[in-house]
Design an enzyme around this catalytic site. Sequence first.
Site, PDB file in Angstrom:
ATOM      1  N   PRO A 166       0.824  -1.357  -0.159  1.00  0.00           N
ATOM      2  CA  PRO A 166      -0.065  -0.093   0.134  1.00  0.00           C
ATOM      3  C   PRO A 166       0.682   1.177  -0.029  1.00  0.00           C
ATOM      4  O   PRO A 166       2.001   1.442   0.886  1.00  0.00           O
ATOM      5  CB  PRO A 166      -0.894  -0.158   1.519  1.00  0.00           C
ATOM      6  CG  PRO A 166      -0.624  -1.613   1.821  1.00  0.00           C
ATOM      7  CD  PRO A 166       0.772  -1.880   1.191  1.00  0.00           C
ATOM      8  N   GLU A 167       0.637   2.300  -1.061  1.00  0.00           N
ATOM      9  CA  GLU A 167       1.408   3.312  -0.994  1.00  0.00           C
ATOM     10  C   GLU A 167       0.517   4.302  -0.234  1.00  0.00           C
ATOM     11  O   GLU A 167      -0.658   4.104   0.069  1.00  0.00           O
ATOM     12  CB  GLU A 167       1.767   3.710  -2.618  1.00  0.00           C
ATOM     13  CG  GLU A 167       2.632   2.703  -3.028  1.00  0.00           C
ATOM     14  CD  GLU A 167       4.068   2.939  -2.535  1.00  0.00           C
ATOM     15  OE1 GLU A 167       4.476   3.903  -1.949  1.00  0.00           O
ATOM     16  OE2 GLU A 167       4.848   1.842  -2.942  1.00  0.00           O
TER      17      GLU A 167
END
Length: 273
Positions: free
Chosen positions: A2-3
């Site tokens: 997840p960014e």
Amino acid sequence: MPELPEVEVTRRGIAPHIEGHVVTDVILRREGLRWPFPVGLAQTLRRRRVVSTGRRGKYLLLHFEHGSLIIHLGMSGHLRMLSGDHPPGKHDHVDLVLGPSRMRFTDPRRFGALLWHAKEEGDVESHLLLRALGAEPLSCPDLAQRLYRATRTRTAPIKQVLLAGDIVVGVGNIYACESLFHAGIRPTTAARRISLARYEKLAAEIQRVLAAAIAQGGSSLRDFIGVDGQSGYFQQTYFVYDREGEACRQCSALVKRIVQGQRSTFYCGHCQR
Ligand SMILES: [Zn+2]
């Protein structure tokens, strides 16, 4: 992984379901994830109201009157809201129960983290994991100036300086490649050789690319599940990222791939100088 956009999308998704709600129980199904869970976390949170949510880099923050819960999704974690009692799956490690609904933390690879920062320890931004983080790209009013000033002695390539996170957070591999492309800057350029005018262009592109990803619901995690239970994976149209050997969307030259710091970098040798 997840960014920043996924984390922000998650925050926006859970916020209306937890802000102002009282934690009625905390169910921990293991001793910890990346690190052991805080001792007595359930007692710390029970009968306490979530005042607001926040985010610093990729850390989600649940603010209570007596402190903040810091959540990191790790490599593969995600949060979703459930109504009622649903039997947990193998990777559902934590439930934060808020009356009739619950926020479930699922993390197959168990690199996620749950930490408590009590109010008497000071502002949550002073937490060991948060205090050295660079500027928030979407809310920093002078991002270009900061990038310029902080890189006057940095000989490292600009791509790696962005990924390092000490000047600006949240510009992961995809977003570094894409924003450098739109700014016309070659990823191998030494950071200190880039002018303020070019940093102004880069800062604007970083903000635009991240905002677009958030608007599309996050982009980089294939097993991200949105808070409403639907797939949160939205494949964006990238200009260079993951397009080695394909035609540049701007000039038709072939997109190149190189490796910098063990990460793939994609760029157009014609559009980026
Ligand atoms: Zn091109």
